[in-house]
Write a protein that holds these residues in place. Structure first.
Motif, mmCIF file in Angstrom:
data_model
loop_
_atom_site.group_PDB
_atom_site.id
_atom_site.type_symbol
_atom_site.label_atom_id
_atom_site.label_comp_id
_atom_site.label_asym_id
_atom_site.label_seq_id
_atom_site.Cartn_x
_atom_site.Cartn_y
_atom_site.Cartn_z
ATOM 1 N N GLN A 1 0.819 -1.220 0.000
ATOM 2 C CA GLN A 1 0.000 0.000 0.000
ATOM 3 C C GLN A 1 0.848 1.262 0.000
ATOM 4 N N LEU A 2 2.010 1.198 -0.628
ATOM 5 C CA LEU A 2 2.862 2.366 -0.828
ATOM 6 C C LEU A 2 2.879 2.651 -2.320
ATOM 7 N N PHE A 3 2.269 3.738 -2.723
ATOM 8 C CA PHE A 3 2.038 3.978 -4.146
ATOM 9 C C PHE A 3 2.976 5.052 -4.686
ATOM 10 N N GLY A 4 3.674 4.681 -5.725
ATOM 11 C CA GLY A 4 4.634 5.557 -6.376
ATOM 12 C C GLY A 4 5.556 4.704 -7.219
ATOM 13 N N LYS A 5 6.227 5.323 -8.165
ATOM 14 C CA LYS A 5 7.087 4.580 -9.084
ATOM 15 C C LYS A 5 8.497 4.463 -8.520
ATOM 16 N N TYR A 6 9.039 3.250 -8.599
ATOM 17 C CA TYR A 6 10.418 3.037 -8.198
ATOM 18 C C TYR A 6 11.354 3.558 -9.289
ATOM 19 N N PRO A 7 12.468 4.264 -8.967
ATOM 20 C CA PRO A 7 13.021 4.511 -7.628
ATOM 21 C C PRO A 7 12.547 5.821 -6.995
ATOM 22 N N GLU A 8 11.721 6.586 -7.725
ATOM 23 C CA GLU A 8 11.308 7.887 -7.202
ATOM 24 C C GLU A 8 10.601 7.788 -5.857
ATOM 25 N N ILE A 9 9.920 6.659 -5.613
ATOM 26 C CA ILE A 9 9.167 6.504 -4.369
ATOM 27 C C ILE A 9 10.080 6.579 -3.142
ATOM 28 N N LEU A 10 11.344 6.258 -3.310
ATOM 29 C CA LEU A 10 12.268 6.255 -2.176
ATOM 30 C C LEU A 10 12.541 7.654 -1.642
ATOM 31 N N THR A 11 12.297 8.656 -2.452
ATOM 32 C CA THR A 11 12.491 10.042 -2.009
ATOM 33 C C THR A 11 11.181 10.823 -2.001
ATOM 34 N N ASP A 12 10.060 10.103 -2.056
ATOM 35 C CA ASP A 12 8.747 10.745 -2.041
ATOM 36 C C ASP A 12 8.553 11.487 -0.717
ATOM 37 N N ALA A 13 7.962 12.692 -0.801
ATOM 38 C CA ALA A 13 7.789 13.529 0.383
ATOM 39 C C ALA A 13 6.857 12.899 1.407
ATOM 40 N N VAL A 14 5.925 12.078 0.950
ATOM 41 C CA VAL A 14 4.923 11.496 1.852
ATOM 42 C C VAL A 14 5.343 10.115 2.346
ATOM 43 N N VAL A 15 5.705 9.222 1.431
ATOM 44 C CA VAL A 15 5.978 7.824 1.815
ATOM 45 C C VAL A 15 7.438 7.435 1.669
ATOM 46 N N GLY A 16 8.291 8.379 1.310
ATOM 47 C CA GLY A 16 9.682 8.054 1.018
ATOM 48 C C GLY A 16 10.424 7.380 2.149
ATOM 49 N N THR A 17 10.266 7.899 3.377
ATOM 50 C CA THR A 17 10.987 7.331 4.519
ATOM 51 C C THR A 17 10.571 5.884 4.764
ATOM 52 N N GLU A 18 9.265 5.629 4.739
ATOM 53 C CA GLU A 18 8.762 4.279 4.949
ATOM 54 C C GLU A 18 9.170 3.364 3.803
ATOM 55 N N ALA A 19 9.113 3.888 2.566
ATOM 56 C CA ALA A 19 9.484 3.086 1.399
ATOM 57 C C ALA A 19 10.963 2.702 1.443
ATOM 58 N N GLN A 20 11.823 3.624 1.870
ATOM 59 C CA GLN A 20 13.251 3.337 1.938
ATOM 60 C C GLN A 20 13.544 2.267 2.975
ATOM 61 N N GLU B 1 18.493 -7.538 -29.585
ATOM 62 C CA GLU B 1 17.804 -6.685 -28.612
ATOM 63 C C GLU B 1 18.754 -6.236 -27.511
ATOM 64 N N GLN B 2 18.758 -4.948 -27.243
ATOM 65 C CA GLN B 2 19.560 -4.374 -26.169
ATOM 66 C C GLN B 2 18.665 -3.425 -25.375
ATOM 67 N N LEU B 3 17.980 -3.960 -24.369
ATOM 68 C CA LEU B 3 17.054 -3.163 -23.577
ATOM 69 C C LEU B 3 17.453 -3.188 -22.110
ATOM 70 N N SER B 4 17.301 -2.053 -21.453
ATOM 71 C CA SER B 4 17.550 -1.979 -20.025
ATOM 72 C C SER B 4 16.367 -2.588 -19.271
ATOM 73 N N ASN B 5 16.523 -2.808 -17.962
ATOM 74 C CA ASN B 5 15.412 -3.328 -17.182
ATOM 75 C C ASN B 5 14.248 -2.356 -17.191
ATOM 76 N N THR B 6 14.551 -1.064 -17.223
ATOM 77 C CA THR B 6 13.493 -0.050 -17.317
ATOM 78 C C THR B 6 12.728 -0.193 -18.623
ATOM 79 N N ASP B 7 13.441 -0.467 -19.708
ATOM 80 C CA ASP B 7 12.790 -0.673 -21.005
ATOM 81 C C ASP B 7 11.929 -1.939 -20.994
ATOM 82 N N LEU B 8 12.414 -2.985 -20.355
ATOM 83 C CA LEU B 8 11.644 -4.224 -20.279
ATOM 84 C C LEU B 8 10.355 -4.011 -19.496
ATOM 85 N N ILE B 9 10.449 -3.296 -18.370
ATOM 86 C CA ILE B 9 9.266 -3.012 -17.569
ATOM 87 C C ILE B 9 8.271 -2.178 -18.365
#
Length: 447
Positions: free
Chosen positions: A174-193, A338-346
């Motif tokens: 129940q922590l909503f946000g995109k990784y890795p940005e969620i780790l520095t989110d103003a609301v849930v960042g501390t808990e997510a980290q 094919e040369q795709l990063s994990n971000t591209d695969l996702i």
């Protein structure tokens, strides 16, 4: 799924105050309604809580609550259960709370009824006439480099871990946000980290000490489409049909040249001289997890028990991602460079798709049985199906491989009665059986 009779008898034997149901796959939706009907038939008065990944407030209000005169309440997640139970068990709070809930459910049912009355759909014939148009004379389907079935045992966990999509991991908490940005989110960042740090520590232990075993199976077979179905042949002679994959076509109104899609659109039609293929897979990272989960639970450490299960689920999805990458570059080999990063695969920037039975593009869970008849994951990888087509171990993923460059993920949306009748005929089912398995996508109320 646990039978209704067993649930209700346990509630009586244990003198339960409340009954709670949780559904993880779509067949459980109909089973929940059955439990509610049984509770009414038996004259039970216990409150009934509804939750789980497949459920919703609308489904509870429309499909479950009308069958039971007692209190029926949808609980979005476990963190809210304490508050709901407190109000249901309080003589001072219960009546007012349930009056509010029932009024809300009536409003939802009226809104749902109005939306269904206003919705328009193409007939099945119209939808088929608006299928995706492919110039098969301008496309040569790639031949898999290795036909038949290939089994993977003890696949390296470290390799799989590199393909983890962390965003759904946080969502499961129940922590909503995109990784890795969620780790520095103003609301849930501390808990997510903090959660992420704990997950990384456990993941390292899982890999080092091999807490789980990754096993899987993939296969490729000659195939041809026939209207909405895909025929899968015994061998490359393409004379004997091994089995048939049944599919659903979109029936929503389309404009601007958009087609009414079906998975069969991405396989060359029977009768053409073009030879096409389809692939399938089933993978798990759930073998070996039980003793570790039990160890945490016996120590009353629910946090780490849940964390382990969540990581096993992520590893299973990552295993599917890794094998699909190897399918494209090695085993089928239609995208060797094919040369795709994990971000591209996702972001699904690769060619082809891997739709899973029970999900939006192929919503019928029973088609897992078709896949199992080809791959035999039960004997080859220890992945079995329950009577309601849930996979065991739970940390498992299965689906089909389609290589066509125009193949995209899509949802079938709601379907009309004409398609349900047609689907039942193709499957050899009574209409009621088709309506049971297709209940989440029916655009009408069954009689």
């Amino acid at each position: 799924m646990v039978p209704a009779a067993k649930i209700l008898q346990a509630a009586v034997d244990e003198k339960a105050d409340i009954i709670g149901l949780s559904g993880l796959i779509t067949p459980s939706l109909e089973e929940m309604a059955h439990v509610a009907k049984e509770m009414e038939r038996l004259g039970m008065k216990l409150p009934l809580l509804i939750g789980g990944a497949t459920t919703s407030l609308a489904h509870t209000a429309v499909k479950i609550e009308p069958h039971y005169s007692g209190a029926t309440v949808y609980v979005k997640d476990a963190s809210r259960a304490v508050g709901v139970c407190t109000q249901l068990l309080s003589p001072e709070l219960r009546d007012a709370y349930m009056a509010e809930v029932k009024a809300d459910y009536i409003r939802i049912r009226e809104s749902h009824k109005g939306k269904r009355a206003q919705s328009k759909r193409a007939t099945l014939a119209q939808a088929r006439a608006n299928a995706l148009v492919t110039d098969w004379n301008a496309y040569t389907p790639p031949v898999p480099r290795q036909l038949g079935v290939q089994v993977f045992t003890h696949y390296p966990l470290a390799e799989i871990a590199r393909y983890i999509d962390w965003t759904p991991f946080f969502q499961s908490w129940q922590l909503f946000g995109k990784y890795p940005e969620i780790l520095t989110d103003a609301v849930v960042g501390t808990e997510a980290q903090k959660l992420f740090d704990d997950a990384q520590k456990m993941l390292a232990t899982i890999v080092k000490e091999k807490w789980v075993k990754a096993t899987g199976v993939i296969g490729f077979w000659p195939a041809a489409s026939s209207d909405d179905d895909i025929r899968i042949f015994v061998d490359e002679k393409r004379q004997a049909i091994h089995t048939t994959l049944h599919n659903i076509r979109q029936q929503m109104p389309r404009s601007g040249g958009k087609p009414n899609q079906c998975l069969s659109d991405f396989i060359a039609p029977a009768g053409k001289k073009i030879k096409d293929w389809i692939g399938g897979f089933a993978v798990t990272t759930g073998h070996g997890i039980e003793p570790h989960v039990e160890r945490f639970e016996q120590a009353f450490d629910d946090y780490h028990a849940i964390l382990l299960k969540a990581l096993a689920d992520r590893l299973a999805e990552a295993f599917a991602e890794r094998l699909h990458h190897r399918v494209r570059t090695e085993f089928w080999g239609y995208a060797p460079d094919e040369q795709l990063s994990n971000t591209d695969l996702i972001a699904e920037k690769y060619q082809g798709i891997r739709p899973a039975p029970g999900y939006p593009a192929c919503p019928d869970h029973t088609e897992k049985g078709t896949l199992w008849s080809l791959l035999a994951p039960d004997t080859r990888a220890g992945i079995t199906l329950t009577e309601n087509f849930a996979m065991y171990p739970g940390a498992a993923v299965s689906g089909w491989y389609l290589a066509h460059p125009d193949a995209r993920y899509f949802g079938t949306g709601k379907i009309g009665r004409d398609q349900t009748h047609n689907y039942a005929e193709r499957k050899g089912w009574p209409l009621k059986e088709a309506e049971r398995w297709l209940a989440p996508i029916l655009g009408y109320e069954p009689e």
